[in-house]
Write a protein that holds these residues in place. Structure first.
Motif, PDB file in Angstrom:
ATOM      1  N   SER A 104     -27.311  36.423 -17.569  1.00 40.66           N
ATOM      2  CA  SER A 104     -27.342  35.492 -16.433  1.00 40.66           C
ATOM      3  C   SER A 104     -26.039  35.543 -15.645  1.00 40.66           C
ATOM      4  N   THR A 175     -37.127  23.969 -20.932  1.00 39.57           N
ATOM      5  CA  THR A 175     -36.338  25.078 -20.393  1.00 39.57           C
ATOM      6  C   THR A 175     -35.265  24.575 -19.435  1.00 39.57           C
ATOM      7  N   ILE A 179     -31.200  25.448 -19.150  1.00 44.06           N
ATOM      8  CA  ILE A 179     -30.559  25.899 -17.911  1.00 44.06           C
ATOM      9  C   ILE A 179     -29.368  25.020 -17.563  1.00 44.06           C
ATOM     10  N   LYS A 180     -29.531  23.702 -17.706  1.00 40.90           N
ATOM     11  CA  LYS A 180     -28.435  22.779 -17.412  1.00 40.90           C
ATOM     12  C   LYS A 180     -27.237  23.031 -18.327  1.00 40.90           C
TER      13      LYS A 180
END
Length: 319
Positions: A104, A175, A179-180
């Motif tokens: 990422s 999810t 992500i946070k």
């Protein structure tokens, strides 16, 4: 193409062996004794010696290295001296967390640096170009751990927008929650790469703008977007692939620091804890896995060269 890939893999084997041997040597020269975690002040010398024998620490360094290498070639990475768990299972349970964080951050660096580098190179010495250059120098200069602390202080402690540690909130399996948790470590890990890639794309853009084929395209009335994305970007991709391949080792080492600060449950955090405890089976396995990741990354960069540049592909076909 197949011959090139096979050749690179064969070249990587002695390099991996050399890296593993040097790592094993340095680990044995480091101060400390892995058996101290099991020895208490009340134990006799005979009991302490039995513990060292059970851990395999009574054998000479070269003997232990070749025994380790023999086991690794048979698929056995041994057991952790601290947790007594299989090293392979400990690494595999954390591998994808690290891979996701690295992937990422790499994608974020690519998606930001390409358009930003193209635009600032096209508008050289304008306000955005100068402002971006200042930010790039700052991003390259500041330590990642300091930048991580600043982000934690602002976005986690003061604003309370993002979580500070871990990969998931207890009891939450969505999810979005992952992500946070990954936003801050991804930004920290990609920050310096964004600066380096942006500068290289900008430099390539400025160089390409001086080429005759660009001058001809401008004289024919080609739009800026067509010049940027059809002509300049193609030629800027090759040096960018080189930089991406060269940045993989720093990305791996950066993941160790980032994961430790943010409590990310990946290989980096496991590696730091293993180094503190002198857990050499885990350290050696981590060194080997990360080295293989770098080798594979550079191999993918070579393949990308062939896919991006037809001249290289034709040259390989003629060999």
């Amino acid at each position: 193409m197949k011959n090139k890939i096979t050749k690179r893999i064969l070249q990587a084997i002695p390099m991996l062996l050399f890296i593993s041997f040097v790592s094993f040597l340095l680990m044995n020269l480091a101060p400390g004794d892995p058996a101290q975690g099991y020895i208490t002040p009340k134990m006799s010398k005979e009991q302490a010696d039995l513990i060292r024998v059970s851990l395999g620490l009574d054998k000479p360094m070269l003997t232990r290295y070749f025994l380790w290498l023999k086991n690794v070639l048979s698929g056995d990475f041994g057991y952790s001296l601290v947790s007594r768990q299989a090293v392979a299972s400990e690494i595999s349970s954390r591998f994808f967390a690290t891979l996701g964080l690295m992937g990422s951050s790499l994608l974020l660096a690519i998606f930001i640096s390409i358009p930003l580098g193209l635009y600032t190179g096209m508008h050289r010495n304008k306000f955005l170009d100068r402002f971006t250059n200042i930010l790039n120098y700052i991003a390259i200069s500041i330590p990642s751990f300091w930048f991580a602390m600043i982000l934690l202080s602002i976005f986690s402690l003061k604003l309370k927008w993002l979580p500070s540690v871990g990969m998931r909130t207890i009891g939450v399996t969505s999810t979005l929650d992952v992500i946070k948790h990954g936003i801050l470590p991804t930004i920290v890990l990609s920050f310096s790469n964004i600066a380096v890639l942006t500068r290289y794309v900008r430099s390539c853009t400025i160089t390409e703008l001086k080429q005759d084929y660009i001058v001809t395209a401008i004289s024919k009335g080609a739009s800026k977007n067509r010049i940027l994305f059809k002509h300049i970007m193609k030629n800027a991709l090759l040096p960018m692939i080189t930089i991406l391949g060269m940045s993989l080792p720093s990305l791996v080492s950066g993941a160790f620091i980032t994961e430790t600060i943010f409590g990310w449950p990946g290989m980096g955090r496991l590696g730091i804890n293993s180094i503190k405890a002198l857990d050499y089976p885990v350290i050696m396995a981590m060194t080997l896995v990360t080295s293989i990741m770098v080798v594979i990354g550079n191999l993918l960069a070579d393949i990308s060269y062939v896919l991006v540049d037809p001249r290289i592909r034709r040259g390989n076909e003629n060999v």
